[in-house]
Design a protein around this motif. Sequence first.
Motif, PDB file in Angstrom:
ATOM      1  N   ARG A  89       0.992  11.358   4.535  1.00  0.00           N
ATOM      2  CA  ARG A  89      -0.321  11.877   4.608  1.00  0.00           C
ATOM      3  C   ARG A  89      -1.244  11.014   3.802  1.00  0.00           C
ATOM      4  N   LYS A  90      -0.753  10.588   2.365  1.00  0.00           N
ATOM      5  CA  LYS A  90      -1.633   9.853   1.400  1.00  0.00           C
ATOM      6  C   LYS A  90      -1.869   8.245   2.229  1.00  0.00           C
ATOM      7  N   GLN A  91      -0.903   7.775   3.058  1.00  0.00           N
ATOM      8  CA  GLN A  91      -0.933   6.577   3.684  1.00  0.00           C
ATOM      9  C   GLN A  91      -2.169   6.723   4.754  1.00  0.00           C
ATOM     10  N   VAL A  92      -2.195   7.708   5.505  1.00  0.00           N
ATOM     11  CA  VAL A  92      -2.997   7.740   6.804  1.00  0.00           C
ATOM     12  C   VAL A  92      -4.515   7.999   5.948  1.00  0.00           C
ATOM     13  N   GLU A  93      -4.472   8.844   5.038  1.00  0.00           N
ATOM     14  CA  GLU A  93      -5.756   9.127   4.476  1.00  0.00           C
ATOM     15  C   GLU A  93      -6.440   7.844   3.839  1.00  0.00           C
ATOM     16  N   ALA A  94      -5.887   7.039   3.009  1.00  0.00           N
ATOM     17  CA  ALA A  94      -6.114   5.861   2.539  1.00  0.00           C
ATOM     18  C   ALA A  94      -6.704   4.690   3.521  1.00  0.00           C
ATOM     19  N   ARG A  95      -5.759   4.598   4.490  1.00  0.00           N
ATOM     20  CA  ARG A  95      -5.991   3.633   5.569  1.00  0.00           C
ATOM     21  C   ARG A  95      -7.078   4.124   6.502  1.00  0.00           C
ATOM     22  N   LEU A  96      -7.170   5.318   6.668  1.00  0.00           N
ATOM     23  CA  LEU A  96      -8.603   5.778   7.450  1.00  0.00           C
ATOM     24  C   LEU A  96      -9.684   5.507   6.741  1.00  0.00           C
ATOM     25  N   ASN A  97      -9.833   5.771   5.416  1.00  0.00           N
ATOM     26  CA  ASN A  97     -10.869   5.522   4.589  1.00  0.00           C
ATOM     27  C   ASN A  97     -11.331   4.149   4.460  1.00  0.00           C
ATOM     28  N   SER A  98     -10.356   3.176   4.392  1.00  0.00           N
ATOM     29  CA  SER A  98     -10.705   1.889   4.201  1.00  0.00           C
ATOM     30  C   SER A  98     -10.974   1.171   5.713  1.00  0.00           C
ATOM     31  N   LEU A  99     -10.573   1.740   6.510  1.00  0.00           N
ATOM     32  CA  LEU A  99     -10.995   1.393   8.000  1.00  0.00           C
ATOM     33  C   LEU A  99     -12.595   1.681   8.239  1.00  0.00           C
ATOM     34  N   ILE A 100     -12.927   2.977   7.840  1.00  0.00           N
ATOM     35  CA  ILE A 100     -14.291   3.185   7.802  1.00  0.00           C
ATOM     36  C   ILE A 100     -15.332   2.305   6.956  1.00  0.00           C
ATOM     37  N   ARG A 157       0.701  -1.160  -0.029  1.00  0.00           N
ATOM     38  CA  ARG A 157      -0.067  -0.110   0.020  1.00  0.00           C
ATOM     39  C   ARG A 157       0.787   1.148   0.106  1.00  0.00           C
ATOM     40  N   ALA A 158       1.838   1.521   0.881  1.00  0.00           N
ATOM     41  CA  ALA A 158       2.708   2.493   1.007  1.00  0.00           C
ATOM     42  C   ALA A 158       3.712   2.778  -0.143  1.00  0.00           C
ATOM     43  N   LEU A 159       4.135   1.443  -1.041  1.00  0.00           N
ATOM     44  CA  LEU A 159       4.656   1.664  -2.246  1.00  0.00           C
ATOM     45  C   LEU A 159       4.113   2.466  -3.274  1.00  0.00           C
ATOM     46  N   GLN A 160       2.461   2.005  -3.443  1.00  0.00           N
ATOM     47  CA  GLN A 160       1.749   2.554  -4.358  1.00  0.00           C
ATOM     48  C   GLN A 160       1.690   4.233  -4.029  1.00  0.00           C
ATOM     49  N   LEU A 161       1.689   4.573  -2.956  1.00  0.00           N
ATOM     50  CA  LEU A 161       1.640   5.759  -2.642  1.00  0.00           C
ATOM     51  C   LEU A 161       2.960   6.662  -2.187  1.00  0.00           C
ATOM     52  N   ASN A 162       4.089   5.886  -2.860  1.00  0.00           N
ATOM     53  CA  ASN A 162       5.409   6.426  -2.876  1.00  0.00           C
ATOM     54  C   ASN A 162       5.755   6.990  -1.176  1.00  0.00           C
ATOM     55  N   PHE A 163       5.314   6.250  -0.437  1.00  0.00           N
ATOM     56  CA  PHE A 163       5.668   6.303   1.047  1.00  0.00           C
ATOM     57  C   PHE A 163       5.205   7.602   1.551  1.00  0.00           C
ATOM     58  N   ASP A 164       4.360   8.483   0.813  1.00  0.00           N
ATOM     59  CA  ASP A 164       3.865   9.786   1.312  1.00  0.00           C
ATOM     60  C   ASP A 164       3.023   9.307   2.641  1.00  0.00           C
ATOM     61  N   TYR A 186       9.822  14.648  12.216  1.00  0.00           N
ATOM     62  CA  TYR A 186       9.192  16.112  12.451  1.00  0.00           C
ATOM     63  C   TYR A 186       7.743  15.952  11.725  1.00  0.00           C
ATOM     64  N   ASP A 187       8.098  16.075  10.549  1.00  0.00           N
ATOM     65  CA  ASP A 187       7.314  16.312   9.417  1.00  0.00           C
ATOM     66  C   ASP A 187       6.325  15.006   9.213  1.00  0.00           C
ATOM     67  N   TYR A 188       6.853  13.879   9.473  1.00  0.00           N
ATOM     68  CA  TYR A 188       5.989  12.556   9.160  1.00  0.00           C
ATOM     69  C   TYR A 188       5.143  12.532  10.319  1.00  0.00           C
ATOM     70  N   ILE A 189       5.675  12.893  11.481  1.00  0.00           N
ATOM     71  CA  ILE A 189       4.660  12.956  12.770  1.00  0.00           C
ATOM     72  C   ILE A 189       3.248  13.729  12.398  1.00  0.00           C
ATOM     73  N   LYS A 190       3.825  15.130  12.166  1.00  0.00           N
ATOM     74  CA  LYS A 190       2.828  16.281  11.990  1.00  0.00           C
ATOM     75  C   LYS A 190       1.828  15.640  11.015  1.00  0.00           C
ATOM     76  N   GLY A 191       2.258  15.277   9.863  1.00  0.00           N
ATOM     77  CA  GLY A 191       1.395  14.668   8.683  1.00  0.00           C
ATOM     78  C   GLY A 191       0.258  13.887   9.224  1.00  0.00           C
ATOM     79  N   CYS A 192       0.755  13.102  10.186  1.00  0.00           N
ATOM     80  CA  CYS A 192      -0.306  11.855  10.467  1.00  0.00           C
ATOM     81  C   CYS A 192      -1.212  12.729  11.324  1.00  0.00           C
ATOM     82  N   TYR A 193      -0.763  13.451  12.187  1.00  0.00           N
ATOM     83  CA  TYR A 193      -1.989  14.294  13.125  1.00  0.00           C
ATOM     84  C   TYR A 193      -2.727  15.262  12.023  1.00  0.00           C
TER      85      TYR A 193
END
Length: 461
Positions: free
Chosen positions: A68-79, A59-66, A106-113
């Motif tokens: 923000r995109k990973q959190v968004e995609a995962r959140l949507n699929s959990l919902i 999943r992460a590879l498809q999103l180029n390890f971004d 720093y940016d990684y963590i902030k991106g998740c929040y």
Amino acid sequence: MANPKSPNGIKKPVRSKSGVTPLTVVLAPRKCNHGTCIYCPGGEKVPQSYTDKSPAVMRALQLNFDVRKQVEARLNSLIKMGHPTEKIELIIIGGTFLQYPQDYQYDYIKGCYDVLNGVSSSTLKEAQKINETAKHRIVAMCIENRPDNCSIEDIKKMREYGATRIEIGVQILDDEIYKKIARGHKIKDVVDATRRLKDAGFKLGYHVMPGLPYSNVKKDLEKFRLIFDDEKFRPDQLKIYPCQIVEDSPLAKIHKKINYKSYTDEEIKEVLTEMIKIIPDYCRVMRVMREIPKEKMVEKAASTSIRKDVEEILRKENASIKEIRMREIGFNSLGLKTDTRVKTIIYDASGGKEFFLEVVNSDDVLFGLLRLRFPGEIFLEELKGCALVRELHVYGQALNLGETGKNSQHTGIGKLLLSQAEKIAKENGYKKIAVISGVGVREYYKKLGYNLDGTYMIKNL
Ligand code: SF4
């Protein structure tokens, strides 16, 4: 394979069975600073210690390890799968996060929040403040780490990010083997990391690896016993991953030369069965066996049903199992007795004293637990004079905030355990108690008289 669906309509209910919904994000590929441990794949195109066939990495590879995109995609699929997403446990995997450039961390963590908040903040602190009352709150955060990356400075950083649980690779407590398999650290680093992490209130998991080159079943079990016999170790959780020869690992290249053979299924079953019998009440086995796809194995892959087989053997032997996971209510809901009581186990650990409080019924089924620590050596200013609550967990299917529960979530077990911990701390002369809480649980503690000091929720007793 079809998704298992529960009667309440949740696909794969086991994901949220322990009270919170996990959301995993994967780091961009990067080699660890010390080199590569002999059994470890990855690092070039995929994150170190993972393969490109693991679902989270794909999943992460498809999103180029971004992230923000990973959190968004995962959140949507959990919902979509029907999981409650108000209480999230963020899990960061792949490589050694604390070794990535500071800006990236720093940016990684902030991106998740930011993604969970639905708004981009100017600082991490601001993002965390928003998350305290956001729709999708980070109630726990886990970072995978190395024992030699847990200095006081590293610990301060992990707290700044909002981490509550740290997993470190311990594999086997043997300096000679560490050297031969290129771990790049010593037992002393495990001892120091364990002490510092506990004295900062973290929940701590060890990764253990039976069947490494230069070990054998006897040695694995002897070293495993040490983990619980010696007060310098005693983790709260374990992942037990028997060593296998994975493509792209140094071991794949040299296994013939060093005459290495990974354990047979029978040997794995033997070692796991004996290990589970050793594990005390206060420790939870998070997982046994790594999910590495067969095609990535150089030799025959170990059977994937081993955990079930081991549980079957233990049942047949009528062995008394103390470890947490097999006693949780989420896994034992049939014919449940509700005659609960609080049981307390006191043990020494890393220069401090631990009180493991659990709400259990007469069959020892677990409804909730709390870890209270009288620390050995406090090095964080805000924790001076405090007893520490390292974990408060109420089991059962996760509920959204404000939902009332038929099972143990939201039925007052958390408050009962916390008041008990406050009482024990006070009776032992503590004037303050501090909770290492995920950012998203701060509101809960505020209502119970706790205030934010540094990154901890603290109450005067
Ligand atoms: S520390 Fe972990 S990620 Fe790094 S090389 Fe060793 S096993 Fe792989």
